[in-house]
Design an enzyme around this catalytic site. Sequence first.
Site, PDB file in Angstrom:
ATOM      1  N   THR A 247       0.586  -1.180  -0.037  1.00  0.00           N
ATOM      2  CA  THR A 247      -0.023  -0.105   0.098  1.00  0.00           C
ATOM      3  C   THR A 247       0.746   1.345  -0.209  1.00  0.00           C
ATOM      4  O   THR A 247       1.873   1.284   0.523  1.00  0.00           O
ATOM      5  CB  THR A 247      -0.943  -0.120   1.373  1.00  0.00           C
ATOM      6  OG1 THR A 247      -1.463   1.181   1.416  1.00  0.00           O
ATOM      7  CG2 THR A 247       0.014  -0.586   2.332  1.00  0.00           C
ATOM      8  N   ASP A 248       0.209   2.295  -0.620  1.00  0.00           N
ATOM      9  CA  ASP A 248       0.927   3.722  -0.446  1.00  0.00           C
ATOM     10  C   ASP A 248       1.164   4.194   0.923  1.00  0.00           C
ATOM     11  O   ASP A 248       1.812   5.126   1.302  1.00  0.00           O
ATOM     12  CB  ASP A 248       0.419   4.688  -1.416  1.00  0.00           C
ATOM     13  CG  ASP A 248      -0.903   4.965  -0.905  1.00  0.00           C
ATOM     14  OD1 ASP A 248      -1.690   4.214  -0.196  1.00  0.00           O
ATOM     15  OD2 ASP A 248      -1.645   5.826  -1.690  1.00  0.00           O
ATOM     16  N   GLU A 249       0.390   3.503   1.924  1.00  0.00           N
ATOM     17  CA  GLU A 249       0.187   4.068   3.243  1.00  0.00           C
ATOM     18  C   GLU A 249       1.918   3.648   3.900  1.00  0.00           C
ATOM     19  O   GLU A 249       2.072   4.314   4.889  1.00  0.00           O
ATOM     20  CB  GLU A 249      -0.861   3.430   4.152  1.00  0.00           C
ATOM     21  CG  GLU A 249      -2.054   3.704   3.533  1.00  0.00           C
ATOM     22  CD  GLU A 249      -3.308   3.588   4.515  1.00  0.00           C
ATOM     23  OE1 GLU A 249      -2.775   3.552   5.821  1.00  0.00           O
ATOM     24  OE2 GLU A 249      -4.488   3.790   4.166  1.00  0.00           O
TER      25      GLU A 249
ATOM     26  N   TYR B  43      -1.752  -0.248  10.934  1.00  0.00           N
ATOM     27  CA  TYR B  43      -2.037  -1.166   9.692  1.00  0.00           C
ATOM     28  C   TYR B  43      -0.879  -0.804   9.001  1.00  0.00           C
ATOM     29  O   TYR B  43      -0.438  -1.733   8.274  1.00  0.00           O
ATOM     30  CB  TYR B  43      -3.424  -0.434   9.240  1.00  0.00           C
ATOM     31  CG  TYR B  43      -3.263  -0.718   7.590  1.00  0.00           C
ATOM     32  CD1 TYR B  43      -3.552  -2.152   7.154  1.00  0.00           C
ATOM     33  CD2 TYR B  43      -3.316   0.119   6.793  1.00  0.00           C
ATOM     34  CE1 TYR B  43      -3.604  -2.431   5.851  1.00  0.00           C
ATOM     35  CE2 TYR B  43      -3.298  -0.073   5.407  1.00  0.00           C
ATOM     36  CZ  TYR B  43      -3.160  -1.450   4.915  1.00  0.00           C
ATOM     37  OH  TYR B  43      -3.307  -1.875   3.542  1.00  0.00           O
TER      38      TYR B  43
ATOM     39  N   LYS C 257       1.998  -3.471   7.174  1.00  0.00           N
ATOM     40  CA  LYS C 257       2.227  -3.568   5.809  1.00  0.00           C
ATOM     41  C   LYS C 257       3.718  -3.361   5.540  1.00  0.00           C
ATOM     42  O   LYS C 257       4.466  -3.906   4.788  1.00  0.00           O
ATOM     43  CB  LYS C 257       1.454  -2.719   5.079  1.00  0.00           C
ATOM     44  CG  LYS C 257      -0.152  -3.238   5.146  1.00  0.00           C
ATOM     45  CD  LYS C 257      -0.651  -4.303   4.676  1.00  0.00           C
ATOM     46  CE  LYS C 257      -0.458  -4.654   2.896  1.00  0.00           C
ATOM     47  NZ  LYS C 257      -0.967  -5.867   2.470  1.00  0.00           N
TER      48      LYS C 257
HETATM   49  P1  NAD Z   1     -10.339  -6.797   2.363  1.00  0.00           P
HETATM   50  O1  NAD Z   1     -10.362  -6.500   3.956  1.00  0.00           O
HETATM   51  O2  NAD Z   1     -11.479  -6.397   1.450  1.00  0.00           O
HETATM   52  O3  NAD Z   1     -10.053  -8.164   2.053  1.00  0.00           O
HETATM   53  C1  NAD Z   1      -9.087  -8.923   2.871  1.00  0.00           C
HETATM   54  C2  NAD Z   1      -9.192 -10.421   2.474  1.00  0.00           C
HETATM   55  O4  NAD Z   1      -8.311 -11.397   3.082  1.00  0.00           O
HETATM   56  C3  NAD Z   1     -10.455 -11.006   3.017  1.00  0.00           C
HETATM   57  O5  NAD Z   1     -11.369 -11.912   2.165  1.00  0.00           O
HETATM   58  C4  NAD Z   1     -10.263 -11.769   4.304  1.00  0.00           C
HETATM   59  O6  NAD Z   1     -11.080 -13.066   4.619  1.00  0.00           O
HETATM   60  C5  NAD Z   1      -8.740 -12.424   3.952  1.00  0.00           C
HETATM   61  N1  NAD Z   1      -8.072 -12.633   5.089  1.00  0.00           N
HETATM   62  C6  NAD Z   1      -7.772 -11.662   6.117  1.00  0.00           C
HETATM   63  N2  NAD Z   1      -7.069 -12.526   7.116  1.00  0.00           N
HETATM   64  C7  NAD Z   1      -6.788 -13.416   6.610  1.00  0.00           C
HETATM   65  C8  NAD Z   1      -5.695 -14.597   6.917  1.00  0.00           C
HETATM   66  N3  NAD Z   1      -5.084 -14.642   8.076  1.00  0.00           N
HETATM   67  N4  NAD Z   1      -5.666 -15.576   6.222  1.00  0.00           N
HETATM   68  C9  NAD Z   1      -6.278 -15.743   4.936  1.00  0.00           C
HETATM   69  N5  NAD Z   1      -6.945 -14.763   4.558  1.00  0.00           N
HETATM   70  C10 NAD Z   1      -7.336 -13.856   5.394  1.00  0.00           C
HETATM   71  O7  NAD Z   1      -9.018  -6.076   1.802  1.00  0.00           O
HETATM   72  P2  NAD Z   1      -8.882  -5.457   0.485  1.00  0.00           P
HETATM   73  O8  NAD Z   1      -9.304  -3.821   0.523  1.00  0.00           O
HETATM   74  O9  NAD Z   1      -9.313  -6.064  -0.682  1.00  0.00           O
HETATM   75  O10 NAD Z   1      -7.098  -5.400   0.199  1.00  0.00           O
HETATM   76  C11 NAD Z   1      -6.381  -6.349  -0.276  1.00  0.00           C
HETATM   77  C12 NAD Z   1      -4.809  -5.927  -0.333  1.00  0.00           C
HETATM   78  O11 NAD Z   1      -4.717  -4.993  -0.849  1.00  0.00           O
HETATM   79  C13 NAD Z   1      -4.445  -5.837   1.342  1.00  0.00           C
HETATM   80  O12 NAD Z   1      -3.326  -6.505   1.400  1.00  0.00           O
HETATM   81  C14 NAD Z   1      -4.453  -4.396   1.440  1.00  0.00           C
HETATM   82  O13 NAD Z   1      -3.454  -4.150   2.442  1.00  0.00           O
HETATM   83  C15 NAD Z   1      -3.862  -4.047   0.150  1.00  0.00           C
HETATM   84  N6  NAD Z   1      -4.304  -2.629  -0.480  1.00  0.00           N
HETATM   85  C16 NAD Z   1      -5.642  -2.272  -0.396  1.00  0.00           C
HETATM   86  C17 NAD Z   1      -5.892  -1.227  -0.787  1.00  0.00           C
HETATM   87  C18 NAD Z   1      -7.419  -0.536  -0.895  1.00  0.00           C
HETATM   88  O14 NAD Z   1      -7.821   0.492  -1.257  1.00  0.00           O
HETATM   89  N7  NAD Z   1      -8.455  -1.522  -0.457  1.00  0.00           N
HETATM   90  C19 NAD Z   1      -5.151  -0.394  -1.550  1.00  0.00           C
HETATM   91  C20 NAD Z   1      -3.688  -0.811  -1.792  1.00  0.00           C
HETATM   92  C21 NAD Z   1      -3.312  -1.846  -1.054  1.00  0.00           C
HETATM   93  O1  DAU Z   2      -4.099   4.059   0.486  1.00  0.00           O
HETATM   94  C1  DAU Z   2      -4.152   2.839   0.458  1.00  0.00           C
HETATM   95  C2  DAU Z   2      -5.185   2.473   1.661  1.00  0.00           C
HETATM   96  O2  DAU Z   2      -6.617   2.734   1.365  1.00  0.00           O
HETATM   97  C3  DAU Z   2      -5.138   0.693   1.814  1.00  0.00           C
HETATM   98  O3  DAU Z   2      -3.806   0.454   2.230  1.00  0.00           O
HETATM   99  C4  DAU Z   2      -6.212   0.413   2.974  1.00  0.00           C
HETATM  100  O4  DAU Z   2      -6.280  -0.925   3.045  1.00  0.00           O
HETATM  101  C5  DAU Z   2      -7.508   1.129   2.725  1.00  0.00           C
HETATM  102  O5  DAU Z   2      -8.504   0.651   3.648  1.00  0.00           O
HETATM  103  C6  DAU Z   2      -7.189   2.446   2.413  1.00  0.00           C
HETATM  104  O6  DAU Z   2      -7.153   3.155   3.561  1.00  0.00           O
HETATM  105  P1  DAU Z   2      -7.821   4.558   3.870  1.00  0.00           P
HETATM  106  O7  DAU Z   2      -7.602   4.801   5.296  1.00  0.00           O
HETATM  107  O8  DAU Z   2      -7.264   5.684   3.049  1.00  0.00           O
HETATM  108  O9  DAU Z   2      -9.269   4.233   3.424  1.00  0.00           O
HETATM  109  P2  DAU Z   2     -10.636   4.610   4.168  1.00  0.00           P
HETATM  110  O10 DAU Z   2     -11.844   4.249   3.358  1.00  0.00           O
HETATM  111  O11 DAU Z   2     -10.909   4.003   5.517  1.00  0.00           O
HETATM  112  O12 DAU Z   2     -10.573   6.223   4.405  1.00  0.00           O
HETATM  113  C7  DAU Z   2     -10.471   6.976   3.355  1.00  0.00           C
HETATM  114  C8  DAU Z   2     -10.432   8.297   3.912  1.00  0.00           C
HETATM  115  O13 DAU Z   2     -11.875   8.820   4.205  1.00  0.00           O
HETATM  116  C9  DAU Z   2      -9.523   8.506   5.094  1.00  0.00           C
HETATM  117  O14 DAU Z   2      -8.877  10.059   4.888  1.00  0.00           O
HETATM  118  C10 DAU Z   2     -10.493   8.570   6.236  1.00  0.00           C
HETATM  119  C11 DAU Z   2     -11.666   8.907   5.757  1.00  0.00           C
HETATM  120  N1  DAU Z   2     -13.054   8.531   6.281  1.00  0.00           N
HETATM  121  C12 DAU Z   2     -13.328   7.024   6.465  1.00  0.00           C
HETATM  122  C13 DAU Z   2     -14.261   6.645   6.746  1.00  0.00           C
HETATM  123  C14 DAU Z   2     -14.468   5.078   6.883  1.00  0.00           C
HETATM  124  C15 DAU Z   2     -14.029   9.453   6.734  1.00  0.00           C
HETATM  125  O15 DAU Z   2     -14.039  10.595   6.853  1.00  0.00           O
HETATM  126  N2  DAU Z   2     -15.216   8.847   7.121  1.00  0.00           N
HETATM  127  C16 DAU Z   2     -15.420   7.499   7.345  1.00  0.00           C
HETATM  128  O16 DAU Z   2     -16.411   6.964   8.065  1.00  0.00           O
END
Ligand code: NAD
Ligand code: DAU
Length: 339
Positions: free
Chosen positions: A125-127, A153, A157
Amino acid sequence: MTIIVTGGAGFIGSNFVFHMLKKYPDYRIICLDKLTYAGNLSTLKSVMDNPNFRFVKADICDREAVYKLFEEEHPDIVVNFAAESHVDRSIEDPGIFLQTNIIGTATMMDACRKYGIKRYHQVSTDEVYGDLPLDRPDLLFTEETPIHTSSPYSSSKAGADLLVMAYYRTYGLPCTISRCSNNYGPYHFPEKLIPLMIANALNDKPLPVYGEGKNVRDWLYVEDHCKAIDLIIHKGRVGEVYNIGGHNEMANIDIVKLICKELGKPESLITYVKDRKGHDMRYAIDPTKIHNELGWLPETKFADGIKKTIKWYLENREWWEEIVSGEYQNYYEKMYGNR
Ligand code: NAD
Ligand code: DAU
């Protein structure tokens, strides 16, 4: 080619499973998922009967189960999406993030070392780069930006990324890492900003914006992310990190207002609530490397992607209504009840 996709019952992992099964009809795709609160088997129902697909319920930290699967399937590639992914949950309870995101990554890589693999890909992740100031739009994250994390988190990562690079250097494991910005699209769990706002707006519930809503994220349509990972696992250079971003920085409040407009809901639903602890201000990815080396570019404009996403949530109400009616209620009460 046999690919193990961990976390394939979650948001991005499921979209990746669909993308790969459609694009490569001769590949075998194995989804390894623990089915935590974030993993839904109903998400995968359209591919469950596909003979090229297998679902295995297991924890990536469960060495015995992981090794057994490698012995059965002899995978060529592992793409590790499995993670605890929600920042707010990590602030409440970091432990499971360290377990799954760090120990789970090491366990998957140990299996790759033991049984041999063509490629291990870590979805990061970019985080891990921390945040950028709002008043320096010229600053972007490159692959050389130092790791500088803010939340449990992002720290978990980053720990995983460091382990991946250590396994590459120490054991010569053929690894790649991608660091992506915020994804949006179908099957996004409704605890995250965009699906939460869509679900709440459709139910005429308050739209909880943290702080002043000025925080900026770089939104990328999930399919574009899947295409980037597809390119990296086939053509990316081992030992390399690739940033993936949407060239699409937007403030949270503008996203929420846009969702209100698209759904014909009043902005008076917007409620400013207590800010997230340690809240990162701005993320912005420079994806020049993946563009120059692999020819990847984001294809979906946000204006189109958000319309497609809203349409999907309108047409798939049963998917998210089931989620928001169950255990999620307790989470919602705990997180938002007294904000
Ligand atoms: P998500 O939370 O929607 O899905 C996570 C999945 O992993 C779920 O199906 C869960 O059951 C499974 N899981 C969790 N713990 C597990 C374990 N111990 N063993 C096996 N399976 C397990 O997550 P997402 O948003 O789809 O993110 C997927 C990946 O991409 C993550 O690694 C996250 O850090 C990364 N990522 C997400 C975003 C985003 O915007 N959502 C951006 C950048 C990177
Ligand atoms: O940047 C990549 C990341 O993006 C991934 O690594 C994470 O897995 C993914 O969850 C996401 O993280 P963020 O924290 O950026 O996403 P989130 O949707 O939780 O929040 C996006 C922005 O919105 C953040 O600035 C917090 C804000 N927010 C979020 C929620 C849930 C609100 O203002 N209100 C809310 O209720």
